[in-house]
Design an enzyme around this catalytic site. Structure first.
Site, mmCIF file in Angstrom:
data_model
loop_
_atom_site.group_PDB
_atom_site.id
_atom_site.type_symbol
_atom_site.label_atom_id
_atom_site.label_comp_id
_atom_site.label_asym_id
_atom_site.label_seq_id
_atom_site.Cartn_x
_atom_site.Cartn_y
_atom_site.Cartn_z
ATOM 1 N N HIS A 50 48.477 -53.939 -22.534
ATOM 2 C CA HIS A 50 49.579 -52.866 -22.619
ATOM 3 C C HIS A 50 49.498 -51.962 -21.521
ATOM 4 O O HIS A 50 48.449 -51.578 -20.886
ATOM 5 C CB HIS A 50 49.429 -52.135 -24.024
ATOM 6 C CG HIS A 50 49.856 -52.794 -25.149
ATOM 7 N ND1 HIS A 50 49.728 -52.513 -26.507
ATOM 8 C CD2 HIS A 50 50.132 -54.345 -25.359
ATOM 9 C CE1 HIS A 50 49.963 -53.645 -27.421
ATOM 10 N NE2 HIS A 50 50.202 -54.645 -26.707
ATOM 11 N N GLU A 52 49.199 -48.874 -21.234
ATOM 12 C CA GLU A 52 48.143 -47.869 -21.444
ATOM 13 C C GLU A 52 46.919 -48.225 -21.132
ATOM 14 O O GLU A 52 46.130 -47.900 -20.295
ATOM 15 C CB GLU A 52 48.181 -47.269 -22.663
ATOM 16 C CG GLU A 52 49.419 -46.552 -23.595
ATOM 17 C CD GLU A 52 50.247 -47.577 -24.319
ATOM 18 O OE1 GLU A 52 50.428 -48.849 -23.743
ATOM 19 O OE2 GLU A 52 50.636 -47.359 -25.335
ATOM 20 N N CYS A 86 50.909 -48.089 -29.591
ATOM 21 C CA CYS A 86 50.446 -48.895 -30.811
ATOM 22 C C CYS A 86 49.259 -48.503 -31.318
ATOM 23 O O CYS A 86 48.325 -47.744 -30.607
ATOM 24 C CB CYS A 86 50.265 -50.481 -30.265
ATOM 25 S SG CYS A 86 49.040 -51.110 -29.525
ATOM 26 N N CYS A 89 46.191 -49.067 -28.984
ATOM 27 C CA CYS A 89 46.210 -47.945 -27.828
ATOM 28 C C CYS A 89 45.729 -46.630 -28.357
ATOM 29 O O CYS A 89 45.071 -45.888 -27.551
ATOM 30 C CB CYS A 89 47.495 -48.054 -26.949
ATOM 31 S SG CYS A 89 47.818 -49.791 -26.075
#
Lengths: 163, 461
Positions: A50, A52, A86, A89
């Site tokens: 992701h 992040e 999410c 993360c």
């Protein structure tokens, strides 16, 4: 603040163009942008890549090169991300003790606050603010989900008939 | 967990119940209540020991008084029973520890949501006693039309001569005259149908497993469709003894990886060192051909995201021509999940009979070109099993979740665990069902409302 989120949205658009889930992320330290990235899930065939996580990697790399203690460094990092982090993360960011997380639209599927409040699991929590340019972030997501995932296997209806 | 101990306490409880409590009607009921009591007892024991054993928080996790922590401690109390008292007494040598781990015949414990272990919750409703049984079907029809049960649709409307009218919060004033008045006002046809009204407790939610169904049945009959898979999970009968042997073998391999790396720093490694170290080791297995796809050992001290689980996921991606972290020195694509050549050779030497390597990855366009089906190529970690020496943290658990990992199998419980079902229940997208057909494990993703993903831990030696 809005400018940085706009930057993150640009990254998200870039992800959309690359057929990735359009999420962009920018890390700042004081007024400096120290990392910027977007989803690279399809490119790496790793669904945990992701925006992040990619940014965290960049910062860690930077700290390593400059012999900076990353643990202290992350305490002053602010995270701008177009979609609510999410659960995964959010846990990673909690683990790193980042100072603040500012997101665009909420993530009602996997959100680390909306779906499961990850802060409950950690002692040091970051400040979390949402709803910054949320409509723009959401518009990108909607555009993405109109299309289909080029890498996904065929629908489960077919799969079931095989098994 | 010492079986003898549990049996002992069960007997004690049975004795206690026999003397004190005469109201149990059937043997079945008695067994369930005994189980509940044993669980509560173990809970207390566990909590007390947990306080003694608490060695401080790792990873900046919240201290004991956190609500989740308490909740989870309760859950694990049920699961772990009296095992925690044995935590400190590990065999002295690594060899005997590994032998115990791999050869033990103890079952693996499926970890289900709290809901399956808690006693059923009840809610109060008004019921009316019908004067004439012959009118029953007519009244039910009319009531369903005028006053549908909505949230209580899992309940049968009528039980013997009683019919559920509405939950007690439906009326402000709770007198029998007011109910009669309400009926006359809204359903005049039923004015004379009822003998009397009363308040009773009925199950607030639908029963998920037979045990709960039986529990519900004592107060009111429910609609119930038994789910064989859930029943097996609840009874810890999902895996056959042969499969459990396999699970233990792969778990042994996860420990072997930890030992391999930790011995580099400390040649005189003891089992207790692994327990005390804040590290994890991971083995990812494709259950269809029982081959090891990827392994990984923790690097969290240098890179806080590189927990072994996240590394293993990336290693799996490497076998599918992807991957983000440059952590591997192997050229062959199907073996790239194995971290390093040295480790690969070490594991091949230790486990000559275990198949190592991923299935060949075929890209989507190639699949279409060659008219192959999606199942001819691995896709992410879909359907894989993951073995870890300790319970994954929130980040890792979610990481495996979005990867389609089918089954977590781990050995040591963490102080602050993230039970995957905590969010499996809340993220109803990638539900997966596993079944064993003719000896082969068959899996399929499905969109279900109940939990199907399994989180499994070994009971202690």
């Amino acid at each position: 603040m809005v400018d940085i989120m706009k930057k993150a949205l640009e990254l998200a658009s870039e992800a959309l163009a690359a057929q990735e889930v359009p999420v962009g992320c920018v890390f700042t330290f004081g007024s400096d942008i120290i990392a910027q990235s977007r989803n690279t899930v399809n490119a790496t065939r790793n669904p945990t890549r992701h925006a992040e996580i990619n940014c965290i990697d960049t910062v860690l790399e930077y700290c390593k090169l400059n012999s900076i203690d990353f643990k202290a460094y992350f305490k002053n990092v602010t995270v701008y991300v177009t979609v609510e982090p999410c659960i995964m993360c959010a846990a990673a960011l909690n683990n790193l003790n980042v100072k603040e997380v500012i997101y665009g639209c909420a993530n009602d599927r996997f959100g680390g606050k909306t779906v499961l409040d990850v802060n409950d699991f950690y002692e040091h929590n970051y400040m979390l603010t949402g709803n910054l340019l949320a409509d723009d972030a959401m518009a990108l997501l909607k555009q993405f989900y109109k299309g289909t995932n080029p890498n996904a296997p065929d629908s489960k209806v077919k799969k079931q008939s095989l098994t | 967990m010492e079986i003898t101990e549990v049996e002992l306490s069960t007997n004690e409880v049975i004795e206690g119940i026999k003397q004190a409590d005469k109201q149990f009607q059937t043997g079945q009921e008695k067994i369930f209540s005994v189980l509940e009591t044993v669980k509560t007892e173990d809970n207390d024991k566990w909590k007390a020991e947990d306080k003694e054993l608490s060695t401080g928080e790792k990873n900046g996790v919240k201290p004991q008084n956190s609500t989740i922590k308490n909740k989870l401690a309760e859950q694990s109390g049920e699961l772990e029973s009296s095992s925690s008292s044995k935590r400190m007494k590990y065999p002295e040598t690594l060899e005997s520890f590994m032998a115990n781990l791999v050869e033990s015949k103890r079952p693996v414990k499926a970890i289900l949501s709290d809901d399956y272990y808690r006693p059923m919750s009840f809610t109060k409703v008004y019921v009316g006693q019908v004067k004439n049984v012959k009118d029953l079907s007519k009244i039910i029809l009319l009531l369903n039309q005028k006053l549908p049960l909505k949230d209580l649709s899992h309940l049968k409307r009528a039980c013997r001569k009683e019919i559920i009218l509405f939950p007690i919060n439906h009326l402000n004033c709770q007198t029998h005259a007011s109910i009669q008045y309400y009926i006359e006002e809204h359903m005049n046809e039923l004015r004379d149908s009822f003998e009397y009204f009363k308040i009773i407790d009925v199950p607030a939610v639908a029963p998920k497993i037979r045990k709960q169904y039986v529990e519900c049945g004592r107060s009111w009959s429910c609609n119930f469709h038994p789910n064989k898979y859930l029943e097996k999970l609840y009874a810890d009968e999902l895996f056959s003894p042969t499969e459990i042997v396999q699970h233990r073998l792969f778990m042994g391999m996860a420990f072997e990886i930890a030992i391999y790396y930790m011995k580099k720093d400390k040649p005189t490694l003891e089992p207790y060192d692994i327990l005390n170290a804040n590290v994890n080791a991971t083995v990812v297995v494709d259950p269809l051909d029982q081959s090891v796809v990827a392994v990984a050992f923790d690097n969290r001290e240098n890179h806080p995201v590189q927990h072994s689980c996240m590394l293993a996921i990336d290693n799996v991606a490497k076998t599918q021509t992807g991957g983000a972290w440059d952590t591997c020195d192997i050229d062959s694509v199907n073996l790239r999940g194995m971290c390093s050549m040295d480790l690969l050779l070490h594991l091949k030497h230790k486990y000559p009979n275990i198949r190592i390597g991923a299935k060949k990855y075929i890209s989507k366009s190639n699949l279409d070109e060659k008219k192959l089906s999606a199942s001819d190529s691995p896709y992410l970690c879909t359907g894989f099993y993951i073995y870890m020496i300790r319970e994954p943290c929130v980040m890792c658990a979610m990481g495996t979740y979005i990867n389609g990992i089918l089954c977590h199998i781990w050995n040591w419980k963490e102080d602050i665990p993230c039970r995957t079902q905590d969010f499996t229940l809340k993220v109803p997208r990638f539900e997966v069902e596993v079944s064993v057909v003719n000896g082969a494990v068959v899996y399929r993703r499905r969109e279900a409302t109940s939990i199907f993903r399994i989180d499994i831990r070994f009971t202690h030696r």
